[in-house]
Scaffold this motif. Structure first.
Motif, PDB file in Angstrom:
ATOM      1  N   SER A  27       0.834  -1.213   0.000  1.00  0.00           N
ATOM      2  CA  SER A  27       0.000   0.000   0.000  1.00  0.00           C
ATOM      3  C   SER A  27       0.865   1.257   0.000  1.00  0.00           C
ATOM      4  CB  SER A  27      -0.920   0.014   1.216  1.00  0.00           C
ATOM      5  OG  SER A  27      -1.855  -1.011   1.140  1.00  0.00           O
TER       6      SER A  27
ATOM      7  N   LEU B 220       0.819   4.284  -2.575  1.00  0.00           N
ATOM      8  CA  LEU B 220       0.710   5.695  -2.192  1.00  0.00           C
ATOM      9  C   LEU B 220       1.853   6.510  -2.794  1.00  0.00           C
ATOM     10  CD1 LEU B 220      -0.351   5.423   1.552  1.00  0.00           C
ATOM     11  CD2 LEU B 220      -1.747   6.199  -0.358  1.00  0.00           C
TER      12      LEU B 220
ATOM     13  N   GLY C 200       1.331   5.850   6.344  1.00  0.00           N
ATOM     14  CA  GLY C 200       0.117   5.931   5.543  1.00  0.00           C
ATOM     15  C   GLY C 200      -0.339   4.569   5.054  1.00  0.00           C
TER      16      GLY C 200
ATOM     17  N   LEU D 175      -3.750   3.005   6.317  1.00  0.00           N
ATOM     18  CA  LEU D 175      -4.736   2.640   5.305  1.00  0.00           C
ATOM     19  C   LEU D 175      -5.207   1.200   5.508  1.00  0.00           C
ATOM     20  CD1 LEU D 175      -6.220   3.731   2.824  1.00  0.00           C
ATOM     21  CD2 LEU D 175      -4.386   2.809   1.425  1.00  0.00           C
TER      22      LEU D 175
ATOM     23  N   ASN E 272      -9.039   0.317   6.436  1.00  0.00           N
ATOM     24  CA  ASN E 272      -9.779  -0.616   5.590  1.00  0.00           C
ATOM     25  C   ASN E 272     -10.249  -1.845   6.359  1.00  0.00           C
ATOM     26  OD1 ASN E 272      -9.836   0.805   3.189  1.00  0.00           O
ATOM     27  ND2 ASN E 272      -7.873   0.000   2.515  1.00  0.00           N
TER      28      ASN E 272
ATOM     29  N   VAL F 139      -9.448   6.844   1.847  1.00  0.00           N
ATOM     30  CA  VAL F 139      -8.154   7.479   1.574  1.00  0.00           C
ATOM     31  C   VAL F 139      -8.147   8.897   2.142  1.00  0.00           C
ATOM     32  CG1 VAL F 139      -6.602   8.275  -0.250  1.00  0.00           C
ATOM     33  CG2 VAL F 139      -7.704   6.064  -0.446  1.00  0.00           C
TER      34      VAL F 139
ATOM     35  N   VAL G 239      -7.593   8.751   5.887  1.00  0.00           N
ATOM     36  CA  VAL G 239      -6.176   8.548   6.210  1.00  0.00           C
ATOM     37  C   VAL G 239      -5.419   9.862   6.071  1.00  0.00           C
ATOM     38  CG1 VAL G 239      -4.058   7.398   5.465  1.00  0.00           C
ATOM     39  CG2 VAL G 239      -6.177   6.102   5.657  1.00  0.00           C
TER      40      VAL G 239
ATOM     41  N   TRP H  90      -6.944   6.012  -4.594  1.00  0.00           N
ATOM     42  CA  TRP H  90      -7.486   4.709  -4.229  1.00  0.00           C
ATOM     43  C   TRP H  90      -7.356   3.727  -5.390  1.00  0.00           C
ATOM     44  CZ3 TRP H  90     -11.762   2.393  -6.586  1.00  0.00           C
ATOM     45  CH2 TRP H  90     -12.055   1.131  -6.089  1.00  0.00           C
TER      46      TRP H  90
END
Length: 122
Positions: free
Chosen positions: A11, A15, A36, A40, A44, A75, A78, A97
């Motif tokens: 992830s 990002l 982050g 995330l 989620n 998103v 976050v 996303w």
């Protein structure tokens, strides 16, 4: 735990790609990038299912298109919670996303659902 950290790193890569490609996404430091990805994953896992249940009538009414809004909102959440992670608009959150989703999908295809353990002895 290893699988979660591996997905968080995937992830974070998503990002990073989004911060390079999408205008309006800014991440200050590499530490913020890793945090982050972890945040995330937590959002989620905890917030998204609750938000999904609460918005299920709207999701059914829009034939599932509201899930795009819901994922972009995750998103954005976050970005709101993490200092140093800035998203300028809803479109930037939606594109972020999508990029994170594609990198997560590719990462899961390469690594597997259980991480590198699937390559171990049987």
């Amino acid at each position: 735990m290893t699988g979660f950290l591996l997905r968080a790193l995937i992830s974070a890569v998503g990002l990073w790609i989004a911060s390079e490609v999408v205008a309006g996404v800014y991440i200050d430091t590499p530490i913020t990038l890793v945090l982050g990805g972890i945040l995330l994953g937590v959002v989620n896992a905890i917030v998204r299912p609750i938000a999904f249940i609460l918005t299920l009538p709207i999701t059914i009414l829009t034939l599932g298109l509201f899930l795009l809004v819901l994922n972009a909102a995750m998103v954005g959440l976050v970005a709101l919670l993490l200092p140093g992670f800035h998203i300028a608009s809803f479109t930037a959150a939606l594109l972020t996303w999508i990029i994170v989703w594609i990198t997560g999908w590719l990462g899961s295809a390469l690594v597997g659902r259980r991480g590198f353990e699937r390559y171990g002895r049987r």
